[in-house]
Design a protein around this motif. Sequence first.
Motif, PDB file in Angstrom:
ATOM      1  N   GLU A  35      33.424  35.495  45.636  1.00  0.00           N
ATOM      2  CA  GLU A  35      34.632  35.284  44.831  1.00  0.00           C
ATOM      3  C   GLU A  35      35.868  35.781  45.566  1.00  0.00           C
ATOM      4  N   VAL A  36      35.744  36.915  46.226  1.00  0.00           N
ATOM      5  CA  VAL A  36      36.862  37.454  47.010  1.00  0.00           C
ATOM      6  C   VAL A  36      37.189  36.506  48.159  1.00  0.00           C
ATOM      7  N   THR A  61      37.479  31.216  38.828  1.00  0.00           N
ATOM      8  CA  THR A  61      36.557  30.837  39.895  1.00  0.00           C
ATOM      9  C   THR A  61      35.140  30.962  39.382  1.00  0.00           C
ATOM     10  N   GLN A  69      34.298  41.705  41.391  1.00  0.00           N
ATOM     11  CA  GLN A  69      34.187  40.386  41.992  1.00  0.00           C
ATOM     12  C   GLN A  69      33.126  40.433  43.084  1.00  0.00           C
ATOM     13  N   SER A  70      32.379  39.338  43.191  1.00  0.00           N
ATOM     14  CA  SER A  70      31.406  39.244  44.272  1.00  0.00           C
ATOM     15  C   SER A  70      32.150  39.008  45.578  1.00  0.00           C
TER      16      SER A  70
END
Length: 152
Positions: A29-30, A95, A25-26
């Motif tokens: 995104e986190v 997401t 996850q980027s």
Amino acid sequence: MWTRVLSTVVLALALLGTPHVVMAQSSDEVAVAQAVEAFRNAMLKADRGQFEALTAPQLSYGHSAGRVETKAQFIDAATSGQSTWKFITLTDQTTQIVGNTAIVRHTFTGETERDGKINPVKIGVLMVWHKQDGPWKLLARQAVRLPEAATN
């Protein structure tokens, strides 16, 4: 040696035809996932301060029954104490980050209590988060009624 072991593992996974792709996850995104979870917790606690911090001034908050509220209207209603959340579970969350905007979808399941009556809730939710001067803020939210599951 480790290269050979790693190569063997990769080959074994490929031969098994594993359809799952593991992607990191980027950081955005986190951060969005953390904001969604903070919003869920604010709903459970009816936390006015958290709602203020997590929502954009331009918030458009749509309910599954069709009512649309501004930021002030949403926060007043969510913190009035007329109804309380017993639990909220978010599932099937996705997401998508597009620049400074995040599109989040999930299934929202929970129970509210109002006037001593328990009301089950199961809705689909679309949340639009926007990165504003650093933190992610909820800009729009729309809930939809989900079709009832077929019974035999």
